[in-house]
Design a protein around this motif. Structure first.
Motif, PDB file in Angstrom:
ATOM      1  N   VAL A  25       0.438   2.127  17.082  1.00  0.00           N
ATOM      2  CA  VAL A  25       0.721   1.283  15.919  1.00  0.00           C
ATOM      3  C   VAL A  25       2.009   0.501  16.148  1.00  0.00           C
ATOM      4  N   ASN A  26       2.019  -0.734  15.660  1.00  0.00           N
ATOM      5  CA  ASN A  26       3.218  -1.569  15.772  1.00  0.00           C
ATOM      6  C   ASN A  26       3.593  -2.233  14.449  1.00  0.00           C
ATOM      7  N   ASN A  27       2.624  -2.374  13.559  1.00  0.00           N
ATOM      8  CA  ASN A  27       2.891  -3.027  12.276  1.00  0.00           C
ATOM      9  C   ASN A  27       1.871  -2.567  11.234  1.00  0.00           C
ATOM     10  N   MET A  28       2.005  -3.058  10.014  1.00  0.00           N
ATOM     11  CA  MET A  28       1.138  -2.636   8.919  1.00  0.00           C
ATOM     12  C   MET A  28      -0.322  -2.956   9.190  1.00  0.00           C
ATOM     13  N   GLU A  29      -0.591  -4.142   9.719  1.00  0.00           N
ATOM     14  CA  GLU A  29      -1.978  -4.561   9.921  1.00  0.00           C
ATOM     15  C   GLU A  29      -2.703  -3.659  10.918  1.00  0.00           C
ATOM     16  N   ILE A  30      -2.007  -3.202  11.955  1.00  0.00           N
ATOM     17  CA  ILE A  30      -2.648  -2.315  12.926  1.00  0.00           C
ATOM     18  C   ILE A  30      -2.900  -0.941  12.317  1.00  0.00           C
ATOM     19  N   VAL A  31      -1.979  -0.471  11.500  1.00  0.00           N
ATOM     20  CA  VAL A  31      -2.213   0.790  10.771  1.00  0.00           C
ATOM     21  C   VAL A  31      -3.456   0.652   9.893  1.00  0.00           C
ATOM     22  N   GLN A  32      -3.554  -0.473   9.193  1.00  0.00           N
ATOM     23  CA  GLN A  32      -4.721  -0.714   8.342  1.00  0.00           C
ATOM     24  C   GLN A  32      -6.005  -0.798   9.164  1.00  0.00           C
ATOM     25  N   ALA A  33      -5.917  -1.391  10.347  1.00  0.00           N
ATOM     26  CA  ALA A  33      -7.088  -1.517  11.218  1.00  0.00           C
ATOM     27  C   ALA A  33      -7.568  -0.143  11.685  1.00  0.00           C
ATOM     28  N   ILE A  34      -6.636   0.710  12.056  1.00  0.00           N
ATOM     29  CA  ILE A  34      -7.002   2.065  12.500  1.00  0.00           C
ATOM     30  C   ILE A  34      -7.657   2.829  11.357  1.00  0.00           C
ATOM     31  N   LEU A  35      -7.071   2.727  10.163  1.00  0.00           N
ATOM     32  CA  LEU A  35      -7.637   3.418   8.998  1.00  0.00           C
ATOM     33  C   LEU A  35      -9.034   2.890   8.682  1.00  0.00           C
ATOM     34  N   ALA A  36      -9.212   1.573   8.687  1.00  0.00           N
ATOM     35  CA  ALA A  36     -10.512   0.973   8.375  1.00  0.00           C
ATOM     36  C   ALA A  36     -11.566   1.412   9.388  1.00  0.00           C
ATOM     37  N   ALA A  37     -11.195   1.431  10.663  1.00  0.00           N
ATOM     38  CA  ALA A  37     -12.131   1.846  11.707  1.00  0.00           C
ATOM     39  C   ALA A  37     -12.500   3.314  11.558  1.00  0.00           C
ATOM     40  N   ALA A  38     -11.497   4.148  11.297  1.00  0.00           N
ATOM     41  CA  ALA A  38     -11.737   5.586  11.147  1.00  0.00           C
ATOM     42  C   ALA A  38     -12.653   5.875   9.959  1.00  0.00           C
TER      43      ALA A  38
END
Length: 284
Positions: A25-38
């Protein structure tokens, strides 16, 4: 759902013979992307912070973002320090609320690596935090950490057995031919070495530098015992590619949300593909 230790996720992965994706993770959007994918894949995931991420966003921000993601999640999420450089940094992450830390003593002589790992384990175990260590050097560059190809060496199976015996570490990253960053060619993994190491230790094995490794090779590594697969470069490529495409579509765009939203979606799709390849879909 609270953040969970990596040890718990890897124990289930061992039972099911699949691997859990560890996504940087590097920023909010990548955290959101990981959560959405999971969530879309009903899969457990590990969010991990590298030295570059900590330098860019700060430990508090990374933990805060992961904590919010976990609170909104219906699947298990762990927060892991990737390539921790010192005992002090591991302690800082544990105090903040990370549920797993990696202490990277791979550049040290074997006994010093063992001593440093045990020092971290002593505190981490008391707080319920998982510990990953590394034996052998992974080539390439990741943020501020660079290992020349000539300095990279494969993990010795007997040393792996000895290391696990002396530390009881929760996860062990080994070197079998992967590298950090973008590959210049197609990597060739030493599956015979992996199989031998897996047969000599009970500890879950971690594969670093997995972006760019063919899916078939990753799946063979998982079949032979890898239970945690690290992905960073592929996410960066997808994310920045999404940004570029958005700006190419409208060079006059000034709303960062309209640039970052497509980037977030591109990252989500790549992470979903990885989760499926690792066999962790539907394992939440």
């Amino acid at each position: 759902m609270p953040l969970v230790p990596v040890k718990e996720l890897l124990a289930r992965a061992e039972e099911g013979k699949y691997a859990v994706g560890a996504f940087n993770v590097n920023n909010m959007e990548i955290v959101q992307a990981i959560l959405a994918a999971a969530e879309a894949e009903r899969a457990p995931v590990i969010m991990q912070a590298s030295q570059g991420a900590i330098k860019y966003a700060g430990i508090q921000y990374i933990h805060g973002l992961a904590l919010i993601a976990a609170s909104q999640s219906t699947v298990p999420i762990a927060l892991h320090l990737d390539h921790g450089t010192s005992f002090e940094q591991c302690m800082q992450c544990i105090r903040v609320g990370f549920t797993s830390v990696m202490i990277d003593g791979s550049k040290l002589p074997l006994e010093e690596n063992i001593a440093l790992t045990n020092k971290v384990i002593e505190v981490a175990r008391a707080t319920g935090v998982s510990v990953e260590a590394e034996l052998g050097k992974i080539g390439g560059t990741e943020d501020d950490i660079h290992v020349d190809e000539r300095d990279a060496f494969f993990t010795d199976p007997e040393e792996a057995r000895y290391f696990v015996e002396k530390t009881g570490v929760d996860a062990l990253a080994i070197s079998i031919g992967t590298a950090h960053g973008q590959y210049k060619g197609v990597p060739k993994l030493d599956f015979a070495r992996l199989e031998k190491i897996a047969g000599m230790i009970d500890t879950p094995i971690v594969l670093h530098g997995s972006s760019g490794v063919p899916t078939e090779a990753i799946q063979e590594a998982i079949r032979l015992g890898v239970r945690k697969v690290n992905i960073d470069t592929n996410i960066r490529e997808a994310f920045t590619g999404g940004c570029r495409q958005a700006l190419e579509n409208n060079a006059k765009e000034i709303d960062p949300r309209k640039v970052l939203a497509p980037a977030r979606e591109a990252a989500t799709q790549v992470i979903r593909e990885k989760i499926r390849a690792f066999g962790s879909s539907g394992r939440a």
